[in-house]
Design a protein around this motif. Structure first.
Motif, PDB file in Angstrom:
ATOM      1  N   ASP A   1       0.822  -1.208   0.000  1.00 41.70           N
ATOM      2  CA  ASP A   1       0.000   0.000   0.000  1.00 41.70           C
ATOM      3  C   ASP A   1       0.851   1.250   0.000  1.00 41.70           C
ATOM      4  O   ASP A   1       0.528   2.242  -0.678  1.00 41.70           O
ATOM      5  CB  ASP A   1      -0.934   0.001   1.209  1.00 41.70           C
ATOM      6  CG  ASP A   1      -2.019  -1.067   1.078  1.00 41.70           C
ATOM      7  OD1 ASP A   1      -2.266  -1.507  -0.050  1.00 41.70           O
ATOM      8  OD2 ASP A   1      -2.593  -1.446   2.127  1.00 41.70           O
TER       9      ASP A   1
ATOM     10  N   ILE B   1       2.245   1.728  -3.508  1.00 44.53           N
ATOM     11  CA  ILE B   1       1.205   2.184  -4.439  1.00 44.53           C
ATOM     12  C   ILE B   1       0.925   3.664  -4.214  1.00 44.53           C
ATOM     13  O   ILE B   1       0.814   4.449  -5.168  1.00 44.53           O
ATOM     14  CB  ILE B   1      -0.063   1.342  -4.267  1.00 44.53           C
ATOM     15  CG1 ILE B   1       0.184  -0.093  -4.774  1.00 44.53           C
ATOM     16  CG2 ILE B   1      -1.239   1.969  -5.020  1.00 44.53           C
ATOM     17  CD1 ILE B   1      -0.959  -1.041  -4.496  1.00 44.53           C
ATOM     18  N   ASP B   2       0.826   4.084  -2.966  1.00 44.45           N
ATOM     19  CA  ASP B   2       0.571   5.489  -2.679  1.00 44.45           C
ATOM     20  C   ASP B   2       1.698   6.358  -3.220  1.00 44.45           C
ATOM     21  O   ASP B   2       1.459   7.451  -3.769  1.00 44.45           O
ATOM     22  CB  ASP B   2       0.417   5.698  -1.171  1.00 44.45           C
ATOM     23  CG  ASP B   2      -0.881   5.076  -0.662  1.00 44.45           C
ATOM     24  OD1 ASP B   2      -1.791   4.893  -1.462  1.00 44.45           O
ATOM     25  OD2 ASP B   2      -0.948   4.819   0.582  1.00 44.45           O
TER      26      ASP B   2
ATOM     27  N   GLN C   1       3.671   5.720  -5.799  1.00 43.01           N
ATOM     28  CA  GLN C   1       3.619   5.773  -7.268  1.00 43.01           C
ATOM     29  C   GLN C   1       2.477   6.662  -7.742  1.00 43.01           C
ATOM     30  O   GLN C   1       2.589   7.370  -8.760  1.00 43.01           O
ATOM     31  CB  GLN C   1       3.471   4.352  -7.825  1.00 43.01           C
ATOM     32  CG  GLN C   1       4.707   3.490  -7.632  1.00 43.01           C
ATOM     33  CD  GLN C   1       5.931   4.093  -8.328  1.00 43.01           C
ATOM     34  OE1 GLN C   1       5.826   4.658  -9.452  1.00 43.01           O
ATOM     35  NE2 GLN C   1       7.088   3.936  -7.696  1.00 43.01           N
ATOM     36  N   LYS C   2       1.360   6.642  -7.044  1.00 41.98           N
ATOM     37  CA  LYS C   2       0.237   7.495  -7.417  1.00 41.98           C
ATOM     38  C   LYS C   2       0.610   8.965  -7.261  1.00 41.98           C
ATOM     39  O   LYS C   2       0.240   9.810  -8.103  1.00 41.98           O
ATOM     40  CB  LYS C   2      -0.989   7.168  -6.581  1.00 41.98           C
ATOM     41  CG  LYS C   2      -1.665   5.856  -6.994  1.00 41.98           C
ATOM     42  CD  LYS C   2      -2.901   5.592  -6.156  1.00 41.98           C
ATOM     43  CE  LYS C   2      -3.590   4.292  -6.593  1.00 41.98           C
ATOM     44  NZ  LYS C   2      -4.810   4.019  -5.805  1.00 41.98           N
ATOM     45  N   ARG C   3       1.332   9.301  -6.218  1.00 42.74           N
ATOM     46  CA  ARG C   3       1.746  10.694  -6.065  1.00 42.74           C
ATOM     47  C   ARG C   3       2.734  11.079  -7.154  1.00 42.74           C
ATOM     48  O   ARG C   3       2.713  12.213  -7.677  1.00 42.74           O
ATOM     49  CB  ARG C   3       2.377  10.901  -4.646  1.00 42.74           C
ATOM     50  CG  ARG C   3       1.341  10.889  -3.532  1.00 42.74           C
ATOM     51  CD  ARG C   3       1.964  11.395  -2.235  1.00 42.74           C
ATOM     52  NE  ARG C   3       3.043  10.531  -1.759  1.00 42.74           N
ATOM     53  CZ  ARG C   3       2.875   9.510  -0.966  1.00 42.74           C
ATOM     54  NH1 ARG C   3       1.656   9.186  -0.560  1.00 42.74           N
ATOM     55  NH2 ARG C   3       3.904   8.785  -0.584  1.00 42.74           N
TER      56      ARG C   3
ATOM     57  N   LEU D   1       2.736   9.763 -10.173  1.00 48.48           N
ATOM     58  CA  LEU D   1       1.956   9.888 -11.418  1.00 48.48           C
ATOM     59  C   LEU D   1       1.260  11.235 -11.475  1.00 48.48           C
ATOM     60  O   LEU D   1       1.221  11.892 -12.542  1.00 48.48           O
ATOM     61  CB  LEU D   1       0.932   8.738 -11.496  1.00 48.48           C
ATOM     62  CG  LEU D   1       0.000   8.754 -12.713  1.00 48.48           C
ATOM     63  CD1 LEU D   1       0.810   8.657 -14.027  1.00 48.48           C
ATOM     64  CD2 LEU D   1      -1.018   7.619 -12.629  1.00 48.48           C
ATOM     65  N   ASP D   2       0.716  11.673 -10.389  1.00 48.65           N
ATOM     66  CA  ASP D   2       0.070  12.990 -10.381  1.00 48.65           C
ATOM     67  C   ASP D   2       1.059  14.079 -10.717  1.00 48.65           C
ATOM     68  O   ASP D   2       0.736  15.035 -11.468  1.00 48.65           O
ATOM     69  CB  ASP D   2      -0.548  13.252  -8.990  1.00 48.65           C
ATOM     70  CG  ASP D   2      -1.747  12.357  -8.745  1.00 48.65           C
ATOM     71  OD1 ASP D   2      -2.335  11.872  -9.714  1.00 48.65           O
ATOM     72  OD2 ASP D   2      -2.079  12.145  -7.533  1.00 48.65           O
TER      73      ASP D   2
ATOM     74  N   ARG E   1       2.005   4.214 -14.837  1.00 46.20           N
ATOM     75  CA  ARG E   1       0.736   3.500 -14.798  1.00 46.20           C
ATOM     76  C   ARG E   1       0.984   1.995 -14.802  1.00 46.20           C
ATOM     77  O   ARG E   1       0.285   1.236 -14.135  1.00 46.20           O
ATOM     78  CB  ARG E   1      -0.123   3.928 -15.985  1.00 46.20           C
ATOM     79  CG  ARG E   1      -0.697   5.337 -15.832  1.00 46.20           C
ATOM     80  CD  ARG E   1      -1.666   5.650 -16.970  1.00 46.20           C
ATOM     81  NE  ARG E   1      -2.215   6.995 -16.829  1.00 46.20           N
ATOM     82  CZ  ARG E   1      -3.221   7.356 -16.065  1.00 46.20           C
ATOM     83  NH1 ARG E   1      -3.807   6.439 -15.328  1.00 46.20           N
ATOM     84  NH2 ARG E   1      -3.659   8.625 -16.056  1.00 46.20           N
TER      85      ARG E   1
ATOM     86  N   ILE F   1       2.042   0.877 -11.317  1.00 40.41           N
ATOM     87  CA  ILE F   1       0.918   0.858 -10.378  1.00 40.41           C
ATOM     88  C   ILE F   1       0.061  -0.375 -10.599  1.00 40.41           C
ATOM     89  O   ILE F   1      -0.389  -1.041  -9.640  1.00 40.41           O
ATOM     90  CB  ILE F   1       0.095   2.146 -10.518  1.00 40.41           C
ATOM     91  CG1 ILE F   1       0.905   3.375 -10.002  1.00 40.41           C
ATOM     92  CG2 ILE F   1      -1.215   2.049  -9.752  1.00 40.41           C
ATOM     93  CD1 ILE F   1       0.258   4.709 -10.258  1.00 40.41           C
ATOM     94  N   LYS F   2      -0.162  -0.744 -11.860  1.00 36.33           N
ATOM     95  CA  LYS F   2      -0.972  -1.921 -12.160  1.00 36.33           C
ATOM     96  C   LYS F   2      -0.294  -3.169 -11.639  1.00 36.33           C
ATOM     97  O   LYS F   2      -0.954  -4.057 -11.073  1.00 36.33           O
ATOM     98  CB  LYS F   2      -1.205  -2.005 -13.668  1.00 36.33           C
ATOM     99  CG  LYS F   2      -2.118  -3.155 -14.076  1.00 36.33           C
ATOM    100  CD  LYS F   2      -2.306  -3.184 -15.577  1.00 36.33           C
ATOM    101  CE  LYS F   2      -3.209  -4.355 -15.970  1.00 36.33           C
ATOM    102  NZ  LYS F   2      -3.382  -4.468 -17.426  1.00 36.33           N
TER     103      LYS F   2
ATOM    104  N   GLU G   1      -0.743  -3.405  -7.877  1.00 35.11           N
ATOM    105  CA  GLU G   1      -2.091  -3.809  -7.504  1.00 35.11           C
ATOM    106  C   GLU G   1      -2.300  -5.292  -7.732  1.00 35.11           C
ATOM    107  O   GLU G   1      -2.970  -5.973  -6.929  1.00 35.11           O
ATOM    108  CB  GLU G   1      -3.115  -2.989  -8.286  1.00 35.11           C
ATOM    109  CG  GLU G   1      -3.173  -1.516  -7.839  1.00 35.11           C
ATOM    110  CD  GLU G   1      -4.137  -0.716  -8.683  1.00 35.11           C
ATOM    111  OE1 GLU G   1      -4.592  -1.215  -9.724  1.00 35.11           O
ATOM    112  OE2 GLU G   1      -4.448   0.448  -8.269  1.00 35.11           O
TER     113      GLU G   1
END
Length: 522
Positions: A265, A268-269, A271-273, A275-276, A293, A296-297, A300
């Motif tokens: 988790d 993932i958090d 990588q999402k930051r 990506l933004d 992306r 992140i996939k 998950e």
């Protein structure tokens, strides 16, 4: 009253009959008295005056630190005890009075004579002392007074020092005695404390009732803490069971959100930051955005696989796997373990305090005897310690007093008037002795006439004769004196009065001559 007057009249008439014998006796006594008075050698008096200054500036400064005797009383006692046989013998040797005395009897007589003649007089409260001595030789009298002054001053030196040394010696002996007593008391107290070391408090005092109360309070506090720890442990245990039931329920309901994968988790958090941040600078077709992306996939997918594996493990062992991966479960397990350790520790403490309390209760049965013994030992020790400290303090005070006396002396002796002999004799006082000789002569004459009148009694009264003889009185024959007899009586009276007056006149002339001689000598 009439009888008394009659007796006096009879005695007077009897004495008048022997008047000439009495007058002769008076003349003889008068001549002997005058010769005696004139033969007494003249005595000259030598004297000196000493002022004793008992005030010293050091004494008020040393007040409270050194023992200060009553100097005035000391000096007064010294003056009263100065004329002793050893001092008189020393005085005779110093003044060379014993040069002509060879026999023991002569020496003793000389000592007695000097002791009676020496005088030490005080003048009021001014601490002024007059030393005086009388002798027929003025120079010898002066020499005696000089020697007496030296002895008086020397006698004051060393007396206080000797008293101080004697006091220090006595105190030192007492200190040695009390050191032994103090060591013995300390040994007994030490032995008692070692024998009853478990009954002593933290301060070293023996207070068994207080110690029992302290142990009782500690036991009560430990039991309270044990109950609190057990309650906390039970609460943690219930919370742990609840957490286990919740985790098992979540796993059985296929709720993936209930299963925690903290590491994945977090990635993932992150990588999402990332990506933004990339989308703010690039488009969707940018390689970095596409790569982010894809990562992140992949994460998950990895999370779903791990959740599936955890679910299989939970189904196989529903009590261990989910809890081990739950932060709440791990925290509650840690609290549970800590509570178990605390409970075990408190149980051991309660058991120890309980044993101590039981032992203290048993010891309280003999507490009065032990406390009485301890109080006696403490009392003996404190008494010996106090006496020892007092003696040490007094020894220091005595030493300081000795040094103070050595520095200042008992007092400061100042010679106001040096020894001086009077230029004219002070004794005998012939002007006083001559009237006494006259009175002695007249008394001797009256005494002789009275004695003769009693030895050769004559009755001058008929009634007195009748009473004395116890015979009846038949009659009285009166004597008729003619003119010749009366003239003879008158002539004898004149002669008697003339002889008596001559005695008094001669004494008067002698007194006048002595008075004129004394005036010329002065």
């Amino acid at each position: 009253m009439d009888e008394l007057i009659s007796q006096v009249t009879t005695i007077a008439r009897g004495m008048w009959k022997h008047r000439w014998r009495g007058l002769i006796a008076a003349w003889v006594v008068a001549i002997i008295g005058v010769m005696t008075v004139m033969s007494v050698p003249d005595k000259y008096e030598a004297s000196a005056r000493i002022y004793v200054d008992t005030q010293s500036i050091l004494k008020p400064l040393m007040s409270g630190l050194a023992v200060q005797p009553n100097v005035e009383q000391q000096v007064m006692m010294l003056s009263r005890t100065l004329i002793t046989r050893p001092n008189v013998e020393k005085l005779i040797r110093m003044a060379d009075l014993d040069l002509g005395e060879t026999s023991k009897a002569q020496q003793d007589a000389l000592i007695d004579q000097v002791s009676k003649t020496l005088e030490i007089k005080t003048v009021g409260r001014d601490n002024i002392y007059t030393l005086a001595y009388r002798d027929t030789n003025p120079e010898k009298a002066k020499k005696v007074v000089q020697s007496l002054v030296s002895i008086f001053v020397e006698s004051s030196m060393g007396t206080s020092r000797q008293d101080s040394d004697a006091a220090k010696k006595f105190i030192d002996e007492q200190i040695k005695t009390y050191v032994a007593k103090l060591e013995e008391a300390e040994a007994r107290l030490k032995e008692f404390k070692l024998r009853n070391i478990e009954l002593q408090s933290s301060t070293g005092e023996l207070n068994m009732a207080g110690q029992l109360g302290g142990i009782s309070e500690q036991l009560r506090q430990a039991r309270l803490e044990l109950r609190e720890a057990e309650n906390a442990r039970d609460a943690a245990r219930r919370q742990l069971d609840l957490e286990r039931a919740t985790q098992s329920k979540n796993l059985m309901s296929d709720n993936s959100g209930a299963i925690s994968t903290p590491e994945i988790d977090a990635r993932i958090d992150a990588q999402k930051r990332n990506l933004d941040a990339l989308l703010q600078r690039f488009t969707e077709q940018h390689p970095d955005v596409v790569g982010a992306r894809r990562l992140i996939k992949d994460l998950e997918d990895q999370k779903r696989k791990e959740i599936a594996e955890l679910r299989k493990a939970a189904l196989a062992n529903p009590t261990s796997t989910p809890a081990n991966n739950s932060l709440a479960y791990q925290e509650i397990s840690r609290v549970m373990a800590t509570s178990e350790v605390l409970v075990a520790s408190l149980r051991a403490r309660v058991a120890e305090y309980d044993a101590r309390y039981t032992k203290s209760l048993e010891a309280m049965k003999v507490a009065p005897q032990i406390e009485a013994e301890y109080a006696q030992l403490n009392r003996d020790y404190e008494i010996n310690k106090k006496n020892y400290n007092d003696l040490v303090s007094r020894r220091e005070s005595a030493a300081m007093s000795g040094e103070l006396d050595s520095a200042t002396g008992v007092a400061d002796f100042r010679l106001i008037d040096p020894p001086r002999a009077s230029p004219k004799p002070v004794a005998p006082n012939r002007l006083l002795l001559m009237p006494l000789a006259l009175l002695a002569a007249l008394g001797a004459g009256l005494g002789v006439t009275f004695l003769l009148s009693q030895l050769r009694a004559v009755y001058y009264d008929a009634y007195a004769m009748s009473e004395s003889l116890g015979l009846p009185l038949l009659g009285v024959v009166s004597l008729v004196v003619d003119d010749g007899g009366a003239q003879r009586r008158k002539s004898e009276l004149i002669k008697f009065l003339a002889a008596t007056s001559a005695l008094i006149v001669v004494f008067g002339i002698g007194m006048a001559a002595l008075f004129l001689m004394s005036k010329q000598a002065g």
